[in-house]
Design a protein around this motif. Sequence first.
Motif, PDB file in Angstrom:
ATOM      1  N   GLU A 138       0.837  -1.210   0.000  1.00 40.89           N
ATOM      2  CA  GLU A 138       0.000   0.000   0.000  1.00 40.89           C
ATOM      3  C   GLU A 138       0.872   1.260   0.000  1.00 40.89           C
ATOM      4  OE1 GLU A 138      -0.566  -2.564   2.238  1.00 40.89           O
ATOM      5  OE2 GLU A 138      -2.269  -3.381   1.123  1.00 40.89           O
ATOM      6  N   ASN A 139       1.937   1.264   0.822  1.00 38.55           N
ATOM      7  CA  ASN A 139       2.845   2.422   0.856  1.00 38.55           C
ATOM      8  C   ASN A 139       3.573   2.586  -0.477  1.00 38.55           C
ATOM      9  OD1 ASN A 139       2.162   2.995   3.510  1.00 38.55           O
ATOM     10  ND2 ASN A 139       3.889   1.875   4.366  1.00 38.55           N
ATOM     11  N   ALA A 140       4.014   1.461  -1.027  1.00 36.96           N
ATOM     12  CA  ALA A 140       4.704   1.517  -2.316  1.00 36.96           C
ATOM     13  C   ALA A 140       3.772   2.044  -3.404  1.00 36.96           C
ATOM     14  CB  ALA A 140       5.229   0.132  -2.690  1.00 36.96           C
ATOM     15  N   LEU A 141       2.520   1.598  -3.394  1.00 35.86           N
ATOM     16  CA  LEU A 141       1.546   2.034  -4.408  1.00 35.86           C
ATOM     17  C   LEU A 141       1.278   3.542  -4.290  1.00 35.86           C
ATOM     18  CD1 LEU A 141      -0.203   1.164  -6.758  1.00 35.86           C
ATOM     19  CD2 LEU A 141      -2.062   0.706  -5.133  1.00 35.86           C
ATOM     20  N   LYS A 142       1.249   4.077  -3.080  1.00 40.87           N
ATOM     21  CA  LYS A 142       1.060   5.526  -2.906  1.00 40.87           C
ATOM     22  C   LYS A 142       2.209   6.301  -3.566  1.00 40.87           C
ATOM     23  CE  LYS A 142      -1.549   5.419   1.427  1.00 40.87           C
ATOM     24  NZ  LYS A 142      -1.504   5.707   2.870  1.00 40.87           N
ATOM     25  N   LYS A 143       3.433   5.834  -3.322  1.00 36.94           N
ATOM     26  CA  LYS A 143       4.591   6.510  -3.922  1.00 36.94           C
ATOM     27  C   LYS A 143       4.566   6.385  -5.440  1.00 36.94           C
ATOM     28  CE  LYS A 143       7.802   6.361  -0.077  1.00 36.94           C
ATOM     29  NZ  LYS A 143       9.163   6.095   0.350  1.00 36.94           N
ATOM     30  N   ILE A 144       4.189   5.228  -5.920  1.00 34.98           N
ATOM     31  CA  ILE A 144       4.134   5.011  -7.371  1.00 34.98           C
ATOM     32  C   ILE A 144       3.078   5.912  -7.994  1.00 34.98           C
ATOM     33  CG2 ILE A 144       3.495   3.302  -9.133  1.00 34.98           C
ATOM     34  CD1 ILE A 144       4.881   1.201  -7.247  1.00 34.98           C
ATOM     35  N   LYS A 145       1.923   6.036  -7.363  1.00 32.82           N
ATOM     36  CA  LYS A 145       0.865   6.932  -7.873  1.00 32.82           C
ATOM     37  C   LYS A 145       1.376   8.372  -7.937  1.00 32.82           C
ATOM     38  CE  LYS A 145      -3.440   4.588  -6.651  1.00 32.82           C
ATOM     39  NZ  LYS A 145      -4.712   4.716  -5.906  1.00 32.82           N
ATOM     40  N   THR A 146       2.119   8.780  -6.902  1.00 36.28           N
ATOM     41  CA  THR A 146       2.672  10.137  -6.872  1.00 36.28           C
ATOM     42  C   THR A 146       3.625  10.353  -8.044  1.00 36.28           C
ATOM     43  OG1 THR A 146       2.522  10.166  -4.470  1.00 36.28           O
ATOM     44  CG2 THR A 146       3.968  11.788  -5.470  1.00 36.28           C
ATOM     45  N   GLU A 147       4.468   9.358  -8.324  1.00 31.38           N
ATOM     46  CA  GLU A 147       5.412   9.477  -9.439  1.00 31.38           C
ATOM     47  C   GLU A 147       4.694   9.447 -10.788  1.00 31.38           C
ATOM     48  OE1 GLU A 147       8.716  10.210  -9.373  1.00 31.38           O
ATOM     49  OE2 GLU A 147       8.371  10.482  -7.235  1.00 31.38           O
ATOM     50  N   PHE A 148       3.679   8.588 -10.918  1.00 32.72           N
ATOM     51  CA  PHE A 148       2.917   8.535 -12.172  1.00 32.72           C
ATOM     52  C   PHE A 148       2.154   9.841 -12.407  1.00 32.72           C
ATOM     53  CE2 PHE A 148       3.260   3.856 -12.749  1.00 32.72           C
ATOM     54  CZ  PHE A 148       3.433   3.831 -14.126  1.00 32.72           C
ATOM     55  N   ALA A 149       1.786  10.544 -11.338  1.00 28.49           N
ATOM     56  CA  ALA A 149       1.070  11.816 -11.482  1.00 28.49           C
ATOM     57  C   ALA A 149       1.942  12.854 -12.191  1.00 28.49           C
ATOM     58  CB  ALA A 149       0.620  12.328 -10.117  1.00 28.49           C
ATOM     59  N   LYS A 150       3.263  12.686 -12.126  1.00 28.80           N
ATOM     60  CA  LYS A 150       4.189  13.619 -12.783  1.00 28.80           C
ATOM     61  C   LYS A 150       4.317  13.334 -14.281  1.00 28.80           C
ATOM     62  CE  LYS A 150       6.986  13.911  -8.581  1.00 28.80           C
ATOM     63  NZ  LYS A 150       8.292  13.557  -7.985  1.00 28.80           N
ATOM     64  N   ALA A 151       3.841  12.175 -14.719  1.00 26.78           N
ATOM     65  CA  ALA A 151       3.984  11.790 -16.129  1.00 26.78           C
ATOM     66  C   ALA A 151       3.076  12.641 -17.006  1.00 26.78           C
ATOM     67  CB  ALA A 151       3.650  10.319 -16.307  1.00 26.78           C
ATOM     68  N   ASP A 152       3.518  12.855 -18.237  1.00 28.69           N
ATOM     69  CA  ASP A 152       2.718  13.601 -19.213  1.00 28.69           C
ATOM     70  C   ASP A 152       1.865  12.591 -19.981  1.00 28.69           C
ATOM     71  OD1 ASP A 152       1.630  15.225 -21.120  1.00 28.69           O
ATOM     72  OD2 ASP A 152       3.543  15.917 -21.945  1.00 28.69           O
ATOM     73  N   ALA A 153       0.623  12.401 -19.505  1.00 22.59           N
ATOM     74  CA  ALA A 153      -0.264  11.381 -20.072  1.00 22.59           C
ATOM     75  C   ALA A 153      -0.611  11.655 -21.530  1.00 22.59           C
ATOM     76  CB  ALA A 153      -1.536  11.276 -19.240  1.00 22.59           C
TER      77      ALA A 153
END
Length: 173
Positions: free
Chosen positions: A4-19
Amino acid sequence: MTFENALKKIKTEFAKADASKLADMAVQVTMTDEDCGGTFYFKASNGELAVEGYDYRDNDAVIDIARKALMDILAGKTTLDAAIEKGVATAKGDFAKLDTLKDAIAPYKAPAKKAPAKKAPAKKAETKKVVPAKKAEPVKKAEVKVETKKAEPKKVEAKKAEAKPAVKTTKKA
């Protein structure tokens, strides 16, 4: 670290991506770490990106990867191709769509090579006027008289051995 903690960090990093640079795709990602292993997916559609923590069976690609390697990819420290080459990730599916990750995620910056040290520009040598030297007066040679003497061989006299008187010994009976 928990999943769960890892997924939160991953979501934060994916939020920086240019979709907007991602192809429309759904990718299932399985983290292979013992302490935070688990499966999630990310889906890019119409320039929007969603990341959720469950299996996505109708996917375009599947990635198995260590959490640290995934975080390095999302931070732009490495690429998915490099992670596969190192053996910390595997992928199968539509690689053309996965290649769009390179453009959407923080641009990968290869480690900078050190530029060779620049040499300071050489200074022009100062030119000096050459003044002709005055003619030197001839040097007088010193007169040295050398006397040579003939060496006379030393006479060595051999010592004559002195005769020792003979001593007679007699035995008494």
